[in-house]
Design an enzyme around this catalytic site. Sequence first.
Site, PDB file in Angstrom:
ATOM      1  N   TRP A  24      -0.903  -2.820   8.409  1.00 16.81           N
ATOM      2  CA  TRP A  24      -1.335  -2.435   7.059  1.00 16.81           C
ATOM      3  C   TRP A  24      -1.083  -0.947   6.906  1.00 16.81           C
ATOM      4  CZ3 TRP A  24      -2.120  -6.740   4.509  1.00 16.81           C
ATOM      5  CH2 TRP A  24      -2.536  -7.877   5.216  1.00 16.81           C
ATOM      6  N   ASP A  33      -0.060  -6.279  -3.669  1.00 22.06           N
ATOM      7  CA  ASP A  33      -1.482  -6.075  -3.381  1.00 22.06           C
ATOM      8  C   ASP A  33      -2.111  -5.366  -4.570  1.00 22.06           C
ATOM      9  OD1 ASP A  33      -4.016  -5.702  -1.919  1.00 22.06           O
ATOM     10  OD2 ASP A  33      -2.801  -6.240  -0.182  1.00 22.06           O
ATOM     11  N   HIS A  47      -6.549  -9.623  -4.232  1.00 23.49           N
ATOM     12  CA  HIS A  47      -5.542  -8.570  -3.982  1.00 23.49           C
ATOM     13  C   HIS A  47      -4.462  -8.596  -5.059  1.00 23.49           C
ATOM     14  CE1 HIS A  47      -7.058  -6.969  -0.203  1.00 23.49           C
ATOM     15  NE2 HIS A  47      -7.329  -8.210   0.179  1.00 23.49           N
ATOM     16  N   TRP A  70      -7.268 -14.143  10.602  1.00 26.01           N
ATOM     17  CA  TRP A  70      -7.155 -12.689  10.785  1.00 26.01           C
ATOM     18  C   TRP A  70      -8.477 -12.083  11.218  1.00 26.01           C
ATOM     19  CZ3 TRP A  70      -9.723  -8.797   8.112  1.00 26.01           C
ATOM     20  CH2 TRP A  70     -10.381  -9.164   6.926  1.00 26.01           C
ATOM     21  N   GLU A  82      -9.822 -12.267   1.296  1.00 29.81           N
ATOM     22  CA  GLU A  82     -10.665 -11.282   0.616  1.00 29.81           C
ATOM     23  C   GLU A  82     -10.659 -11.451  -0.901  1.00 29.81           C
ATOM     24  OE1 GLU A  82     -10.714  -7.611   3.726  1.00 29.81           O
ATOM     25  OE2 GLU A  82      -8.975  -7.680   2.411  1.00 29.81           O
ATOM     26  N   ARG A  86       0.851  -1.204   0.000  1.00 26.16           N
ATOM     27  CA  ARG A  86       0.000   0.000   0.000  1.00 26.16           C
ATOM     28  C   ARG A  86       0.875   1.237   0.000  1.00 26.16           C
ATOM     29  NH1 ARG A  86      -3.291  -3.730   2.334  1.00 26.16           N
ATOM     30  NH2 ARG A  86      -5.119  -4.106   1.037  1.00 26.16           N
TER      31      ARG A  86
HETATM   32  C1  ACM Z   1      -6.550  -9.143   5.798  1.00 32.82           C
HETATM   33  O1  ACM Z   1      -6.663  -8.278   6.692  1.00 32.82           O
HETATM   34  N1  ACM Z   1      -7.250  -9.030   4.684  1.00 32.82           N
HETATM   35  C2  ACM Z   1      -5.648 -10.269   5.931  1.00 32.82           C
END
Ligand code: ACM
Length: 515
Positions: A446, A179, A242, A371, A306, A150
């Site tokens: 993150w 990502d 991602h 997670w 995700e 990111r």
């Molecule tokens: C995540 O927070 N998508 C691993």
Amino acid sequence: MPPPHQQLALLPRPTRVSRRSGHFVLDPHTRVHADSGAQEAADLLRALLRPATGLSLGPSPDGRIVLALDPALSGLGEEGYGLTVGPDALLLRAARPAGLLHGVQTIRQLLPPAALGSAPVRRTRWELPCVQITDTPRLARRGFMIDVARHFQPVEWLHHLTDLLALHKLNVLQLHLTDDQGWRLPVADYPLLTEIGGHRAESAGDGVPHGGSYTTEELRALVAYAAARGVTVVPEIEMPGHARAALAAYPELGNHPSVRHEVWTRWGVCENVFGVHDATLDFCRTVLDEVMDAFPSRYVHLGGDECPKAEWYTSPSALERVREAGLPGPEALHTWFMGQVGDHLVEHGRHPLGWTESGEDLPESFTVLPWRDADHGHVAARRGHDVIMAPYRTSYFDYPQSDHPAEPPGQPGLLTLRDVYEAEAVPTSWEAPAARHVLGVQAQLWSEYAPTPAHLEYLAFPRLTALAERGWSARRDWDGFALRLDHHQERLDALGVRGRRWTATATPPPGEETA
Ligand code: ACM
């Protein structure tokens, strides 16, 4: 009088400490005797102490500092060590090299905080209190994930971060290298991954282009630097979700190759994901071959989180794959895909890691990181997976650490230092066979809201010290930790860590801390 470990303020708290009277003195005449298995630890001791103390700690067979591998300490495992500091000699022993490296960090913490920094200090005598320590971690894996996708971060800062992990006896640095918003790792056969996938036009409407990528040489050097400090760098390559940055570089990897994508400029969950046709699987295997070449870690993280399935419902090649693989429908392609890429690692003697979102979504070969809910780890452990606990409620450092209005922007929510400290590393409600599957704990940082090293350090510290103690120390005690952290703050200051300031009596508001 506070117990001895609090006077010494060792962090994480060692298993057993007994304080003795007197001091051991380091001065320009002090020499180190390291046996053949302890040279790396001796080199680390010198490298860590020289900048501030100027001491050379050169080698000598009759050195008063003795570092030795000793099979008699095998009961302390891979990472345990014994340290005896007497008035005339300092003896550090461990069954395995990793234990010696952790012991070096304890020696460092026994010195005055100024000894830890990089600024030379005018002093020729450095005292350590006499002490007897036996120390071994509760959990084998104690990690930190940094998202450099990111927001790209300079590799020099990753070295600094590695030093800080090692100081706290954390032993894994997971690099989130790819990502939707950026691909940071060069792959020789696919140069556009970094040329196109490494840059985005802006971030969430800020109008500012962002980009960057590492060279293979930089990543190899980071791996070696970390290994010399007892830290393993675990690469993470996100798939099949991602993946938008890779799709921007090579649209043919996607489900609708005629659609051109930009590297994503928004945050959140992107609906464009990898296709499941042979060319994309070949691509993933080629990428993983290069990853395995640059990163010797036993574990490689393959993402898995995700992943919207909508594109697979309309992609002819995905629907063909469902038929050909005999799957019940496109939903099942996710586990199937993870199995394909996981098998590639296993065939090369490596071990796949993945984010689990239910405890049941990854193939048997995976070690999983729950997670979302800690309970997903329980489900996975009962199915026989090894588990590294990473639930967001207690281990996501992109949440602010206080509700003070001056906190820098972060995810909506709150994760205080005490929350991190008091969370169970292994939930006590789990039955013993499931609990035995927990290999460790990992914090995640993150970087959507934290573009710079200063922001990231602020979010990471001091919460990472609490995570370190959660993973290392069998017995936790918040009040004792809070007092030790008061002293430890001086060590962090000496190292120039731009964390949230901590005092045991009060936590000043962020505006004052960063002034
Ligand atoms: C995540 O927070 N998508 C691993």
